[in-house]
Design an enzyme around this catalytic site. Structure first.
Site: not given
Ligand SMILES: Nc1ncnc2c1ncn2[C@@H]1O[C@H](COP(=O)(O)OP(=O)(O)OP(=O)(O)O)[C@@H](O)[C@H]1O
Length: 519
Positions: A346, A132, A130
Site C-alpha cells: 500500500e 420520486t 430523487g
Molecule cells: N437530490 C436529492 N436531494 C435530497 N435527497 C435525495 C436526493 N436524491 C435522493 N434523495 C434521498 O433519497 C431518497 C430516495 O430517493 P427517491 O426515491 O426520490 O429516488 P428515485 O430516483 O425515485 O429512486 P428509484 O428510481 O429507485 O425509485 C429520497 O427520499 C431522499 O431522502
C-alpha cells in the site's frame, strides 16, 4: 274406528283419549317447528352482520379488493411539506419542472394565453437520484394532491384488473384536479415487452393508460409524472406527442451537488465543526442522493455505537469506505508477515501517487482489511473528471503498478504475491482504452477498434504489443520512483504498521521525515 279387543263400553273413552293424545302431539310438533324457524332467522341475521363486518374490516377488505381488483384504493397525499428546497443537486431538473408547478397553480390562466403543456413528464435517471422526491416536490410547490402508483401494481395475472386500476386512478385524479399522478417504475407497466404467459394482459393495461392520457384536455389540470431507470425499454406509443412527451433527466449529482446533499443531511444530525462535506463529496463520485443520505446516517449510527457526542470526519470516512468496499474485517487475524507485505504494497501505491505530478491527491492509506481487500489507498480527484489527459491516465497506471513493484523491491522476485491482480486489471484496462478507444497510441493512430476479435491478426498483435509497451513503461517508471524514495517508502510502511490508517496530512508528515504525534 273399530277396535276388536276393546269392550263396547270402553270404546268411547278410548276414542276420546286417542283424540286428546293426537292433538297434544300436533301442538308439540308445531312448537318445535316454530323454534327451528326462529333459530334459522337468528342465524341468517348473524350471517348478514358477519358479512357486513368482513367488509368493514380494513385488512379483509384489502384482501377482497386485491382478489377482485375492481375496487383498488386511490388515496391522494397532500404534499405541502415537500418542496424543491428538499431536493438538492439537481438544479436543471428543478428549473425544467418549475413551469409545471406554475401550470398546476393556475391551469386556466396558463392555457388562456394559448400555452400548451405536456400531459406527461418522464423523469429519467438512475435509482435513488430523487425522481420520486422531485415529483412530490412539484405537487408540494403547487399545493395540489399527489397520487402515487407504482408500475408493478398494474401488472396483473387476471384479465382487466391492471386496466381497471388505471381507470380508477385517473377517475379519482380527474375528480380532484389540479393534481399530480406519479407512476414510479413506468417501464414495468409501459415496457416494450412481448406478451408472455407471465404477463398475459400487459397490452391491455398499456392501452388503458394511453386511452386515459388521451382522454383529458390539456387544461384539466392533471399532470402525469412517470419515472424510469430504463427509458429505452418504454413502449414507443407512450413517448409520442400528447403522452409522455417531456423528458427530464435526473442524473447522479456532481461534486457540487454531492456537497449540497451531504450538507443537507448533515444539518439533520449533530456534527463536529471540523467536518468538511466537500472532502467526502470528492471521494464519492457516482453516489446517488439516496446513497449519500445513507452515508450520513451510517456515520451517525457509528458515532452513537462508539459513544461519541458528534459525528466527525472519521465516522464519515468510515461509512464511505463501508459502502464502497464492504465492512471492515477487524476479526480477521492477519499474521505479521502478511501485514508487513500489505504495508509495503500500500505504501508503494501511496509513494507513486505522492511523487507523480498528474496523479490524484492521496486521501488515505490503510492496512485494515475491508471486504475482499487486505488494505487500500484512496485518492481524491480535486473535481469530477469529465475528461482525462494522457498524462493523468499514465499516472493512474503508475499508481496501480506501485504495489507489485514495492513487493518485488523489498521482498524479492520469489516472494511477490497475488495481491496485485486487481491493480493489473486496472492498469491493463486503461492501457487498452488508450490504444483502442482514445487514439493515444502513435503506432495505431487516431482510430477506434471496437470489436478486437474481428480484426486482422496483424492489427490484433499490434494492439497487444502497444498495450504491453505502455504497461512495461509504467512498471519501469514506478520502479524508478520507489528506488529513488526508498527511505520514504520504508518510513511510510512502518507508520502504517504502527497506526493501521493514515490520512492525507499524516502521510505528508511521514514523507517529509517528521515525527507523527502518538494517537
Ligand atoms: N437530490 C436529492 N436531494 C435530497 N435527497 C435525495 C436526493 N436524491 C435522493 N434523495 C434521498 O433519497 C431518497 C430516495 O430517493 P427517491 O426515491 O426520490 O429516488 P428515485 O430516483 O425515485 O429512486 P428509484 O428510481 O429507485 O425509485 C429520497 O427520499 C431522499 O431522502
Amino acid at each position: 274406528m273399530k277396535t276388536k279387543n276393546i269392550p263396547e263400553a270402553h270404546q268411547d273413552a278410548f276414542k276420546t283419549g286417542f283424540a286428546e293424545g293426537f292433538l297434544k302431539a300436533q301442538a308439540l310438533t308445531q312448537k318445535t317447528n316454530d323454534s327451528l324457524r326462529r333459530t334459522r332467522l337468528i342465524l341468517f341475521v348473524l350471517l348478514l352482520f358477519g358479512i357486513y363486518g368482513l367488509l368493514k374490516n380494513p385488512f379483509l377488505s384489502v384482501r377482497f379488493r386485491t382478489t377482485t381488483g375492481l375496487d383498488s384504493a386511490v388515496d391522494p397525499v397532500q404534499m405541502k411539506n415537500v418542496t424543491f428546497e428538499h431536493v438538492k443537486g439537481v438544479e436543471e431538473a428543478k428549473q425544467e419542472l418549475q413551469e409545471v408547478v406554475e401550470f398546476l397553480k393556475n391551469p386556466q390562466k396558463f392555457t388562456v394565453l394559448g400555452g400548451k403543456l405536456p400531459k406527461g413528464i418522464l423523469l429519467v435517471g438512475p435509482p435513488g437520484t430523487g425522481k420520486t422526491l422531485l415529483a412530490r416536490a412539484v405537487a408540494g410547490e403547487a399545493d395540489v394532491p399527489f397520487y402515487y402508483a407504482s408500475g408493478s401494481e398494474f401488472d396483473e395475472m387476471f384479465v382487466g384488473v391492471g386496466a381497471s386500476r388505471i381507470r380508477n386512478l385517473f377517475r379519482e385524479a380527474k375528480a380532484n384536479a389540479p393534481c399530480v399522478i406519479f407512476i414510479d417504475e413506468l417501464d414495468s407497466v409501459g415496457g416494450k415487452r412481448i406478451e408472455s404467459p407471465m404477463h398475459p394482459y400487459s397490452r391491455q393495461t398499456i392501452n388503458q393508460l394511453l386511452a386515459e392520457m388521451d382522454g383529458f384536455k390539456p387544461n384539466e389540470g392533471v399532470i402525469i409524472i412517470g419515472a424510469t431507470n430504463f427509458p429505452e425499454a418504454l413502449d414507443n406509443a407512450l413517448i409520442r406527442p400528447g403522452r409522455f412527451d417531456m423528458q427530464v433527466t435526473v442524473p447522479r449529482p456532481d461534486v457540487r451537488g454531492r456537497t449540497e446533499i451531504l450538507k443537507w443531511y448533515l444539518n439533520k444530525i449533530k456534527f463536529d465543526q471540523s467536518v468538511d462535506p466537500e472532502i467526502i463529496a470528492r471521494g464519492t463520485v457516482g453516489f446517488s442522493g439516496a446513497e449519500l443520505e445513507n452515508l450520513v446516517n451510517q456515520a451517525a449510527l457509528k458515532a452513537a455505537v462508539d459513544g461519541k457526542e458528534m459525528v466527525t470526519m472519521k465516522e464519515l470516512e468510515f461509512s464511505k469506505d463501508k459502502i464502497l468496499m464492504g465492512p471492515e474485517r477487524r476479526s480477521v487475524e492477519i499474521d505479521n508477515k502478511n501485514k508487513t507485505i500489505t504495508a509495503y504494497h500500500e505504501s508503494g501505491h501511496a509513494i507513486i501517487a505522492y511523487y507523480t505530478k498528474d496523479a490524484m491527491p492521496i486521501n488515505k492509506a490503510t492496512i485494515m482489511p475491508r471486504g475482499p481487500t487486505l488494505g487500500h489507498v484512496s485518492l481524491l480527484p480535486e473535481n469530477d473528471r469529465w475528461n482525462e489527459t494522457r498524462s493523468q491516465l499514465l499516472a493512474q497506471m503508475d499508481v496501480s503498478m506501485g504495489g507489485r513493484v514495492a513487493e518485488e523491491l523489498i521482498f524479492g522476485t520469489d516472494h511477490i504475491t497475488t495481491g496485485a491482480s486487481s491493480d493489473f486489471d486496472n492498469a491493463t484496462k486503461i492501457a487498452k482504452w488508450m490504444v483502442t478507444k482514445f487514439g493515444m497510441s502513435e503506432k495505431l493512430g487516431v482510430m477506434t477498434y471496437s470489436d478486437t476479435g474481428k480484426l486482422s491478426p496483424e492489427t490484433q498483435s499490434a494492439i497487444e504489443q502497444e498495450i504491453r509497451i505502455l504497461l512495461k513503461d509504467s512498471y519501469e517508471r514506478a520502479k524508478h520512483i520507489l528506488k529513488t524514495h526508498a527511505k520514504e517508502h520504508k518510513n511510510l510502511a512502518e507508520a502504517l504498521l504502527t497506526y493501521e490508517t493514515l490520512d492525507a496530512k499524516e502521510i505528508q508528515i511521514v514523507l517529509e521525515g517528521k515525527k507523527l504525534e502518538l494517537r
